[in-house]
Structure formats: structure tokens, C-alpha cells
Design an enzyme around this catalytic site. Structure first.
Site, mmCIF file in Angstrom:
data_model
loop_
_atom_site.group_PDB
_atom_site.id
_atom_site.type_symbol
_atom_site.label_atom_id
_atom_site.label_comp_id
_atom_site.label_asym_id
_atom_site.label_seq_id
_atom_site.Cartn_x
_atom_site.Cartn_y
_atom_site.Cartn_z
ATOM 1 N N ASP A 43 26.735 -11.061 -55.754
ATOM 2 C CA ASP A 43 25.986 -11.251 -54.511
ATOM 3 C C ASP A 43 26.577 -10.375 -53.414
ATOM 4 O O ASP A 43 27.753 -10.515 -53.057
ATOM 5 C CB ASP A 43 26.051 -12.739 -54.130
ATOM 6 C CG ASP A 43 25.437 -13.038 -52.779
ATOM 7 O OD1 ASP A 43 24.654 -12.197 -52.283
ATOM 8 O OD2 ASP A 43 25.728 -14.110 -52.228
ATOM 9 N N ASP A 47 24.027 -14.718 -49.620
ATOM 10 C CA ASP A 47 23.049 -15.810 -49.637
ATOM 11 C C ASP A 47 23.142 -16.669 -50.887
ATOM 12 O O ASP A 47 22.374 -17.619 -51.060
ATOM 13 C CB ASP A 47 21.630 -15.272 -49.468
ATOM 14 C CG ASP A 47 21.179 -14.381 -50.627
ATOM 15 O OD1 ASP A 47 22.000 -14.109 -51.539
ATOM 16 O OD2 ASP A 47 20.010 -13.949 -50.621
ATOM 17 N N ASP A 51 22.237 -9.591 -56.118
ATOM 18 C CA ASP A 51 21.311 -8.585 -55.615
ATOM 19 C C ASP A 51 21.773 -7.190 -56.037
ATOM 20 O O ASP A 51 22.836 -7.024 -56.663
ATOM 21 C CB ASP A 51 21.180 -8.682 -54.096
ATOM 22 C CG ASP A 51 22.528 -8.785 -53.384
ATOM 23 O OD1 ASP A 51 23.482 -8.120 -53.838
ATOM 24 O OD2 ASP A 51 22.629 -9.531 -52.399
ATOM 25 N N ASP A 229 9.284 -6.792 -72.042
ATOM 26 C CA ASP A 229 9.225 -8.240 -72.191
ATOM 27 C C ASP A 229 8.036 -8.645 -73.052
ATOM 28 O O ASP A 229 6.921 -8.126 -72.884
ATOM 29 C CB ASP A 229 9.107 -8.863 -70.795
ATOM 30 C CG ASP A 229 9.188 -10.378 -70.810
ATOM 31 O OD1 ASP A 229 10.227 -10.908 -71.240
ATOM 32 O OD2 ASP A 229 8.212 -11.022 -70.390
ATOM 33 N N GLU A 292 11.346 -6.476 -76.787
ATOM 34 C CA GLU A 292 11.637 -7.882 -77.019
ATOM 35 C C GLU A 292 10.447 -8.426 -77.802
ATOM 36 O O GLU A 292 9.377 -8.682 -77.236
ATOM 37 C CB GLU A 292 11.791 -8.663 -75.716
ATOM 38 C CG GLU A 292 12.184 -10.113 -75.965
ATOM 39 C CD GLU A 292 11.592 -11.116 -74.980
ATOM 40 O OE1 GLU A 292 12.160 -12.212 -74.861
ATOM 41 O OE2 GLU A 292 10.550 -10.824 -74.358
#
Length: 568
Positions: A43, A47, A51, A229, A292
Site C-alpha cells: 500500500d 488507505d 496500489d 481470465d 486460465e
């Protein structure tokens, strides 16, 4: 790559390592790829959610680990109904994760460190907040806008029943009914996952052209390729026929639903990937496509890595193989032979963001089906046994020829969070299963970087979007770096030796001279690999030199249970 049956070490020809023009020259055939789950990696802004700036700040640790590439799970603009796998805008970064400038900086930093960058592409479905789906809802039945998705009239006297009996992978029906502008019930739309993830209609040319444009957008920004995906789901069987054996819970019939249903692995899906491959082949340096695809048998999976399609497809059959020497040998042999038939490498994997981490999974009693998450009231893994087996399994996997994927934190030996408070769960599987399946949150907990820092160093404020279990403190990276025998150092050494001995582009020759059916033994080039998967020690070969082992050996010339060694 070939599999040769042999009985003694002496009959195996030792490989001298990669040569010019060999598969070693193509990183897509041999790379070790590290999966980053962005919200849980690091992070940067405090927060509590990982990210892109956080990733940039930690890329040096991955270069130091010794991987060749990183794969980033979705960071696109999204309402986060399924942790970003519900994409609202395929050409922008969600503010939760940063900006396009951050992405550009990440790619530049990774490339400076010698790391490739693979990004996740989600082509089976979008978010219901995608502008095209909102246009489809507004346009109404029969409109061109609705043709981009899969809308159908319902069955029954008033259309009150779903168009067919398909179920969602997240449990419950795979159809949701819309409401017309006048408030009356409308058509139904298909979503193989959450209600907020409507399936695209891949029979529509606009959809195909849109995704070619999306591919080009990210390739032009420097992405080295894509993990695709649910790659086997894009094309559905004509007419959307009912499941022959209706089920309410996909887990109750995983082979029938996930492998053989009319929504999976249709032959025409390969048209899509042939067009994508043609696009990627226009770019230099080489770019990658990885599927995948939960597909069986292995011969069907091999179709995705034919010369004019993808470069890799995750070997989920291997991931699901129990900790058993005979079963592993059968799986490895069949996998290599199947892919070799189409000239492709095998892509090995033990953990990812969708499954219980192998440090926990291998500590569960018996060889039952893999659970979809572990709750506090469930049978708990044996942490010590699970980690010992996980280390042995990893050393076995990294010695196999082909490519391999690592899931963030496995290099620290992280277990799943198995006593996570149910009230904190965010996986849609949890509520769509009516609170009976834990889902995937346990493997998605933020990483521990510094044992004595707030939030274990995940970010500057100590906030974490999911709580970290107590076990993560002693497993933090700073507690393991440079410590002999730590899981982190085991990984670092394995990746270094894998490169030095050319194991990725190597070959596989089975050997049976350790005298036990519980030992998996093979030769890859100059390296002899032995994994004792039984319950009693076995004698090692006399005169062989141990160059790496998953645990410290006892010094009596034996290989303990649940231990893997590399010998030369």
C-alpha cells in the site's frame, strides 16, 4: 522437452545448459512469473488497500527474489464487486490503485530491473456499470446494444423463469431478470459469475473488435502480455442448452459443471485466440498470452497452446494432484506429453488468488477435494506439516522443465487466514452460497513485509483491508531475508540454481533407483531431483552432492519424509 523412462542415473544424458537457438531463448517457455494481487501486495497511500505506487516501491524485492516476470491481477476501473474482475473500463486504472501514469512508471521500473509485466485481461464478462451494458439496459429488447451481451426472454407463461438451468460459479442461478422502463419485469441476462458481471456475447463482431483494441492499448503502453481470465468460457454452445444434469451447487459436481458444461471449452473459442496471437505477433520484443482454463482432459487444455494460439496455459490438474508420488508422477508425465504433442511447454502452478494456499492445503488431513476456503470452525491444517510439504512441493515444481508461476507470499511460506472473522469476508461466493462457503479471502490477505511495523509494513498507516493472522509476524520478509533455512532463502536459492542449471528449458527423465514407491525421482540435465513423499526416510545415492534441499538434511545419508533435494 521429453519424458524418458529410465532406471538408473548413469543412463541419463546430462544437459550442459541452454544453447543459442534453444527454448531458453524464448522467455515465454521458461519464465518464473510472480503473481501480484494488487490490493494485497503493498500500500503506497496508506488507505489499507494495495496500489500501483506500493508495487513500484517493492519491485526491487522481486528482482532480488529472482523471478523473470510479474503478473498483475486486475487494476482496471471497477466497482469492485468481485475484487476488480468486474471491469467498468478496460482502458483506465481504478483510482483505488492509481493512475495510468502510475502504470507507465511501474512498467518502466520493472523493465529497468529486468522484469516482464503481464496484466490480467477479463474477456468473459464486464461490470454491469460498463457503459455498453448501461446502454443495453436503456435500449431495451431487440436493440443492437443488447446484442453485445447475452439477453434472453424468460420461460414460463410470463417469462418468469430463467432461460435455462445454468448456475453461477459463485452459486445460485446464472441469470438475473431486468426491469423495463415502465417498471414491468423484462428480459434476463447471463452471468456465469456475480450478478454484477454480465457475460459478453462473443458471437458479436463489435465485441471481438473491442477486445483487439483493448489488447493494442496495453501493448502500446509497454505491457509484455496478458493472463486471460476464464479463457475457456467466451463461446457458449449454440442455443444455450440446459445442463443435462441440473445442479444447484457447482461444487457438488465440479467435473460435470466446470469441465463439461455447454458454457465451457467450446471449439470455436480458439478462433478468438488465433486472432489475438496474430496481433501479439506484430509486436517486438516477444509478448505473451497465458490461459486460465479449467479444462480436462489435458489433451483439450493443450489445444489452447497450439502454435498459433497461446504460449501458456496453467496446469490446474497438477495443482489439484494430491501429495502422492504415484499421482504426481502420472500427472507430470501426462502433462508434459500432452503439451509436447503441440510443441508447447508446461506451465506449473501450486497457488493463486482463487485457491487455498498450498502451505495450508497440504497440511489438511487426507487427500479429499480442495476446499473453497477454510473457516475457523472447519478442520484446521497442520501448519508445520503444511509448510514442510509446501517447501518440498515447490522445490519439486521449480525443478520441472517449462514455466512456473508463484503466488505472492508463497516465498514466505504464508498460510491461508483460516480463522478470519466471517463478518469481514468480501468474496461474493460467501453470500451467494448463503454463507456456507468461505470463499477466497483467506488467500488474499495483505503481505507482511516488516515484523515490527504497524500492519506488518504493508503500508505507511498500518491499515489493512483484511486483518493479518498472528502467524504472519514471524513469517514477515524482514525476519527471513538472509536467514539460512528460511522459506524465502530456499526460494531465492532455488530460482538462482534453476537458472544456472538451465532447468526451465531442460528435459525430464524418470529414475527409480532409490528403491521406494514413495519417492519421486527424475533427472533434468545435470540435476537429479528426489522428493520423498512417504512417511519413512530413504537412503540417498552414494557419491551425489546435495546442491539444494527443502529442509536441512539429517547428515546420515537419508532423505526424510516430505523433503525434496537437488543433487549433482
Amino acid at each position: 522437452m521429453s519424458v524418458i523412462e529410465t532406471n538408473t542415473l548413469e543412463t541419463v544424458s546430462a544437459a550442459a545448459g541452454p544453447e543459442s537457438g534453444s527454448p531458453a531463448d524464448d522467455w515465454r517457455r521458461t519464465a518464473v512469473v510472480y503473481q501480484i494481487y494488487p490490493r494485497s501486495f503493498a500500500d503506497g497511500d496508506g488507505d489499507g488497500i494495495g496500489d500501483l505506487p506500493g508495487i513500484i516501491g517493492r519491485l526491487g524485492a522481486l528482482a532480488e527474489l529472482g523471478v523473470d516476470a510479474v503478473w498483475l491481477s486486475p487494476f482496471y476501473k471497477s466497482p469492485q464487486a468481485d475484487a476488480g474482475y468486474d471491469v467498468a473500463d478496460y482502458r483506465d486504472i481504478d483510482p483505488l490503485f492509481g493512475t495510468l501514469d502510475d502504470f507507465d512508471a511501474l512498467v518502466a521500473k520493472a523493465h529497468d530491473l529486468g522484469l516482464k509485466v503481464i496484466i490480467d485481461l477479463v474477456p468473459n464478462h464486464s461490470s454491469d456499470e460498463h457503459v455498453w451494458f448501461q446502454q443495453a439496459l436503456a435500449a431495451g429488447p431487440g436493440s443492437p446494444e443488447r446484442e453485445r451481451y447475452i439477453f434472453r426472454d424468460g420461460l414460463g407463461e410470463r417469462g418468469e423463469l430463467p432461460p435455462n438451468n445454468w448456475v453461477s460459479c459463485f452459486r445460485g442461478p446464472a441469470w438475473t431478470r431486468t426491469t423495463n422502463a415502465d417498471g414491468t419485469p423484462g428480459q434476463w441476462y447471463l452471468h456465469l459469475f456475480d450478478t454484477k458481471q454480465p457475460d459478453w456475447n462473443w458471437e458479436h463482431p463489435e465485441v471481438r473488435e473491442e477486445f483487439l483494441s483493448v489488447l493494442r492499448f496495453w501493448l502500446d503502453r509497454g505491457a509484455d502480455g496478458f493472463r486471460v481470465d476464464v479463457a475457456h468460457a467466451l463461446i457458449k454452445a449454440p442455443g444455450l442448452p440446459d445442463l443435462v444434469h441440473p445442479i444447484q451447487d457447482p461444487e457438488a459436481d465440479p467435473e460435470g459443471f466446470f469441465m463439461n458444461g455447454p458454457m465451457w471449452d467450446q471449439d470455436r473459442v480458439h478462433e478468438v485466440y488465433q486472432s489475438w496471437r496474430a496481433l501479439l505477433d506484430e509486436y517486438s520484443p516477444d509478448r505473451i498470452l497465458c490461459a486460465e482454463a479449467w479444462v480436462q482432459p489435458l489433451s483439450r487444455l493443450a489445444n489452447y497452446v497450439r502454435p498459433d494460439e497461446m504460449h501458456q496455459a496453467f496446469n490446474f490438474e497438477y495443482l489439484d494432484t494430491p501429495w502422492n508420488a504415484a499421482a504426481l508422477r502420472t500427472s507430470i508425465t501426462a502433462s508434459v506429453a500432452s503439451n509436447e504433442s503441440v510443441g508447447a511447454p508446461t506451465t506449473w502452478v501450486l497457488s493463486n488468488h482463487d485457491v487455498v494456499r498450498h502451505a495450508s492445503r497440504l497440511g489438511l488431513p487426507g487427500n479429499g477435494p480442495r476446499p473453497n476456503g477454510i473457516r475457523a470452525g472447519d478442520v484446521q491444517p497442520d501448519a508445520e506439516l503444511g509448510l514442510r510439504r509446501a517447501r518440498a512441493a515447490t522445490l519439486l515444481m521449480l525443478a520441472l522443465p517449462g514455466s512456473a508461476y508463484l503466488y505472492q507470499g508463497e516465498e514466505l511460506g504464508l498460510p491461508d487466514h483460516t480463522d478470519l472473522d466471517d463478518d469481514l469476508r468480501q468474496d461474493p461466493t460467501w453470500w451467494r452460497s448463503e454463507y456456507t462457503e468461505a470463499g477466497r479471502d483467506g488467500c488474499r490477505v495483505p503481505l507482511p513485509w516488516q515484523a515490527d511495523a504497524p500492519g506488518l509494513g504493508f503500508g505507511p498507516t498500518g491499515l489493512t483491508w483484511l486483518p493479518q493472522p498472528e502467524a504472519y509476524t514471524e513469517l514477515a520478509r524482514d525476519r527471513q531475508l538472509g536467514v539460512a533455512g528460511s522459506t524465502l532463502e530456499m526460494y531465492r536459492t532455488a530460482l538462482r540454481l534453476r537458472r544456472e542449471y538451465g532447468l526451465g528449458p531442460g528435459s525430464l527423465e524418470w529414475a527409480d533407483d532409490l528403491g521406494s514407491g514413495d519417492v519421486l525421482s527424475f533427472v533434468n540435465g545435470q540435476v537429479r531431483v528426489a522428493a520423498n513423499i512417504g512417511t519413512t526416510p530413504v537412503a540417498l545415492l552414494a557419491g551425489a552432492t546435495v546442491v539444494h534441499s527443502s529442509v536441512e538434511l539429517p547428515g546420515d545419508g537419508t532423505l526424510p519424509p516430505d523433503t525434496t533435494v537437488w543433487l549433482v
